[in-house]
Design an enzyme around this catalytic site. Structure first.
Site, PDB file in Angstrom:
ATOM      1  N   LYS A 110       0.724  -1.141   0.142  1.00  0.00           N
ATOM      2  CA  LYS A 110       0.140   0.299   0.226  1.00  0.00           C
ATOM      3  C   LYS A 110       0.964   1.467   0.220  1.00  0.00           C
ATOM      4  O   LYS A 110       1.544   1.420   1.167  1.00  0.00           O
ATOM      5  CB  LYS A 110      -0.940  -0.306   1.067  1.00  0.00           C
ATOM      6  CG  LYS A 110      -1.579   1.092   0.882  1.00  0.00           C
ATOM      7  CD  LYS A 110      -2.287   1.625   2.878  1.00  0.00           C
ATOM      8  CE  LYS A 110      -2.895   3.654   2.809  1.00  0.00           C
ATOM      9  NZ  LYS A 110      -3.255   3.535   3.556  1.00  0.00           N
ATOM     10  N   GLY A 171      -7.672   9.998  10.348  1.00  0.00           N
ATOM     11  CA  GLY A 171      -7.814   9.068  11.906  1.00  0.00           C
ATOM     12  C   GLY A 171      -8.859  10.951  12.414  1.00  0.00           C
ATOM     13  O   GLY A 171      -8.786  10.580  13.438  1.00  0.00           O
ATOM     14  N   ALA A 197      -9.053   6.275   4.870  1.00  0.00           N
ATOM     15  CA  ALA A 197      -9.390   6.907   6.023  1.00  0.00           C
ATOM     16  C   ALA A 197     -10.291   8.328   6.186  1.00  0.00           C
ATOM     17  O   ALA A 197     -11.149   8.527   5.103  1.00  0.00           O
ATOM     18  CB  ALA A 197      -8.207   8.367   4.975  1.00  0.00           C
ATOM     19  N   GLY A 198     -10.862   7.721   7.431  1.00  0.00           N
ATOM     20  CA  GLY A 198     -11.726   9.353   7.342  1.00  0.00           C
ATOM     21  C   GLY A 198     -12.573   8.264   8.372  1.00  0.00           C
ATOM     22  O   GLY A 198     -13.240   9.021   8.518  1.00  0.00           O
ATOM     23  N   ASN A 219      -8.115   2.175  10.690  1.00  0.00           N
ATOM     24  CA  ASN A 219      -7.750   1.953  11.892  1.00  0.00           C
ATOM     25  C   ASN A 219      -8.254   2.484  12.736  1.00  0.00           C
ATOM     26  O   ASN A 219      -8.477   1.493  13.708  1.00  0.00           O
ATOM     27  CB  ASN A 219      -5.962   1.742  11.789  1.00  0.00           C
ATOM     28  CG  ASN A 219      -5.339   1.405  12.623  1.00  0.00           C
ATOM     29  OD1 ASN A 219      -3.869   1.684  12.393  1.00  0.00           O
ATOM     30  ND2 ASN A 219      -5.788   0.755  13.778  1.00  0.00           N
ATOM     31  N   THR A 220      -8.490   3.642  12.832  1.00  0.00           N
ATOM     32  CA  THR A 220      -8.905   4.237  14.062  1.00  0.00           C
ATOM     33  C   THR A 220      -9.883   4.298  14.717  1.00  0.00           C
ATOM     34  O   THR A 220     -10.006   4.290  15.543  1.00  0.00           O
ATOM     35  CB  THR A 220      -7.949   6.188  13.621  1.00  0.00           C
ATOM     36  OG1 THR A 220      -6.391   6.017  13.826  1.00  0.00           O
ATOM     37  CG2 THR A 220      -8.433   6.518  14.816  1.00  0.00           C
TER      38      THR A 220
END
Length: 268
Positions: A110, A171, A197-198, A219-220
């Site tokens: 990635k 994040g 993301a987001g 992830n977050t």
């Protein structure tokens, strides 16, 4: 249910880079309190692809430190080395080559080349340079990018095996800020489009899938939840529900009401 309706509900696996996956949820390994929680959350998520920040995570390069591979076995999961923390093409390419060496020739990566520390927005100029060099060197590149449809198509045409536009800043938990650009990207794509993301909660993941995205990487949203393992379970269900809703096809939006029950032939 008619044959046509049945066909709409038949899904195909997520495929790229010569690999095939049942789960459309991709997860990261950072920000958990310890390796035990990392392993438990990822197992609960049902994810088959796990992304690893090579510059920040020990997968064997530091033999005296805890090794992520003790809880995330390469025999069970497809590891996706990423270039998080790289702010230029040179560092990103070097990081991918290190990952290939550490993982015995692993060529699926990635790519993310960031523009600045505050927003972590992708540096598209450096991303294009790094993507070209990695593809020419035999890597199978999944690429983090902005939600610009022109850039997304250029990365696809270059040979990236998946394009990964942001939903919002890494994040941030802001969800899908520009669904219209994502829809345009999807209309023109011939490779998997994976929102990266987001995402902040399960409804964000469901929205991405309802738009028609092939998957979501997060992830977050899981790791920073009060209960990461429970959130991993929620995300798994949201991805599945959003995908099914996309395949089923939503009802048209209408300005005014229409009766849910038919009134023809009724006795007044």
């Amino acid at each position: 249910m008619s044959e046509k309706e049945n066909q709409l509900l038949v899904d195909k696996p997520l495929e790229f880079g010569g690999l095939s996956f049942k789960s459309r949820l991709l997860v990261g390994t950072g920000k958990y309190k310890d390796l035990e929680e990392t392993g438990a959350a990822i197992e609960t998520s049902g994810a088959e692809i796990v992304t690893v920040a090579i510059r920040r995570t020990n997968i064997g390069q530091n033999p005296d430190e805890p090794n992520l591979l003790d809880v995330i076995s390469p025999e069970k999961y497809t590891l996706l080395p990423n270039t998080a923390g790289c702010f230029n093409a040179k560092d990103a390419v070097r990081t991918c080559k290190l990952a290939r060496e550490l993982l015995d020739g692993h060529d699926l990566v990635k790519l993310e080349v960031l523009g600045d520390q505050k927003t972590l927005y992708p540096n598209i100029t450096e991303t294009l340079v790094a993507a070209r060099e990695l593809i020419d060197d035999g890597f199978k590149v999944m690429v983090y990018t902005s939600d610009d449809p022109i850039v997304a198509k250029e990365l696809e045409d270059m040979g990236c095996v998946a394009v990964m536009p942001l939903g919002s800043l890494i994040g941030s938990g802001m969800g899908i800020c520009n669904p219209y650009n994502i829809r345009i990207i999807l209309e023109n794509a011939n490779v998997p489009i994976i929102v990266d993301a987001g995402v902040g909660t399960a409804s964000d993941a469901a929205i991405a899938m309802e738009l028609g995205c092939d998957g979501v990487l997060m992830n977050t949203a899981i790791a920073a939840a009060n209960n990461p393992v429970l959130m991993a379970s929620a995300m798994k269900k949201a991805i599945e529900a959003g995908r099914e809703a996309c395949l089923a096809g939503r009802m048209p939006r209408k300005l005014y009401a229409s009766a849910s029950s038919p009134i023809g032939g009724t006795i007044i």
